[in-house]
Design an enzyme around this catalytic site. Structure first.
Site, PDB file in Angstrom:
ATOM      1  N   VAL A   1      -3.955   2.485   0.049  1.00 40.42           N
ATOM      2  CA  VAL A   1      -4.462   1.629  -1.025  1.00 40.42           C
ATOM      3  C   VAL A   1      -3.286   1.006  -1.775  1.00 40.42           C
ATOM      4  O   VAL A   1      -2.144   1.454  -1.659  1.00 40.42           O
ATOM      5  CB  VAL A   1      -5.378   2.411  -2.002  1.00 40.42           C
ATOM      6  CG1 VAL A   1      -6.596   2.962  -1.275  1.00 40.42           C
ATOM      7  CG2 VAL A   1      -4.626   3.524  -2.700  1.00 40.42           C
TER       8      VAL A   1
ATOM      9  N   THR B   1       0.819  -1.219   0.000  1.00 37.67           N
ATOM     10  CA  THR B   1       0.000   0.000   0.000  1.00 37.67           C
ATOM     11  C   THR B   1       0.848   1.263   0.000  1.00 37.67           C
ATOM     12  O   THR B   1       2.018   1.256   0.380  1.00 37.67           O
ATOM     13  CB  THR B   1      -0.948   0.013   1.219  1.00 37.67           C
ATOM     14  OG1 THR B   1      -0.184  -0.001   2.425  1.00 37.67           O
ATOM     15  CG2 THR B   1      -1.891  -1.179   1.196  1.00 37.67           C
ATOM     16  N   ASP B   2       0.212   2.353  -0.413  1.00 36.89           N
ATOM     17  CA  ASP B   2       0.877   3.661  -0.428  1.00 36.89           C
ATOM     18  C   ASP B   2       0.428   4.476   0.783  1.00 36.89           C
ATOM     19  O   ASP B   2      -0.280   3.962   1.670  1.00 36.89           O
ATOM     20  CB  ASP B   2       0.592   4.391  -1.747  1.00 36.89           C
ATOM     21  CG  ASP B   2      -0.883   4.666  -1.996  1.00 36.89           C
ATOM     22  OD1 ASP B   2      -1.702   4.580  -1.048  1.00 36.89           O
ATOM     23  OD2 ASP B   2      -1.231   4.976  -3.150  1.00 36.89           O
ATOM     24  N   ALA B   3       0.808   5.741   0.838  1.00 33.59           N
ATOM     25  CA  ALA B   3       0.479   6.598   1.981  1.00 33.59           C
ATOM     26  C   ALA B   3      -1.028   6.795   2.147  1.00 33.59           C
ATOM     27  O   ALA B   3      -1.502   7.082   3.249  1.00 33.59           O
ATOM     28  CB  ALA B   3       1.167   7.953   1.838  1.00 33.59           C
TER      29      ALA B   3
END
Length: 143
Positions: free
Chosen positions: A22, A17-19
């Protein structure tokens, strides 16, 4: 989608996931490639054997993806593969990413056949082309 020859499953890990929490966009392609490797084993053409045997190279020459719904940490995702195209020198695969029965993303990959000794395009072997025809064809024309 028709019934695929392979359904590859994965769980979205925290490192995927990213910041925003997601699935980071590039990780979709990693999971598509994992599904591709599993599919190649299933049709009798494992990539590790092709690479070690230097019989044929099948590099990616094009990829694209569409995201329809976020995939979040912990989601269980099924990847379904269909044959989107097949010529004498390349093939393309359509991937559907599903959470439950809801399609959350799609991807397309195009693989060219090359001679790994010289890096030049070559024809797919008749045996590999035949194995690829075992994949169900993509239901959407033009994909």
């Amino acid at each position: 989608m028709t019934t695929p020859i392979i359904e590859h499953r994965f769980r979205v890990a925290l490192h995927d996931t990213d910041a925003a929490g997601v699935l980071f966009f590039a990780h979709l392609f990693r999971h598509a490639h994992d599904a591709y490797e599993a599919m190649m084993v299933r049709i009798g053409w494992p990539l590790d054997g092709l690479i070690r045997g230097r019989q044929i190279g099948l590099p990616l020459v094009h990829v694209e993806a569409d995201f329809r719904h976020p995939m979040r940490h912990g989601d269980q995702v099924a990847v379904k593969i269909e044959r989107a195209g097949l010529t004498e020198r390349d093939f393309s695969l359509a991937y559907g990413f599903f959470i439950h029965e809801f399609e959350v993303a799609t991807a397309l990959s195009v693989h060219a056949a090359i001679d790994p000794r010289f890096g030049k395009r070559q024809r797919l072997s008749p045996e590999l082309a035949h194995a690829l025809t075992a994949l169900p064809p993509c239901a959407e024309p033009g994909v």
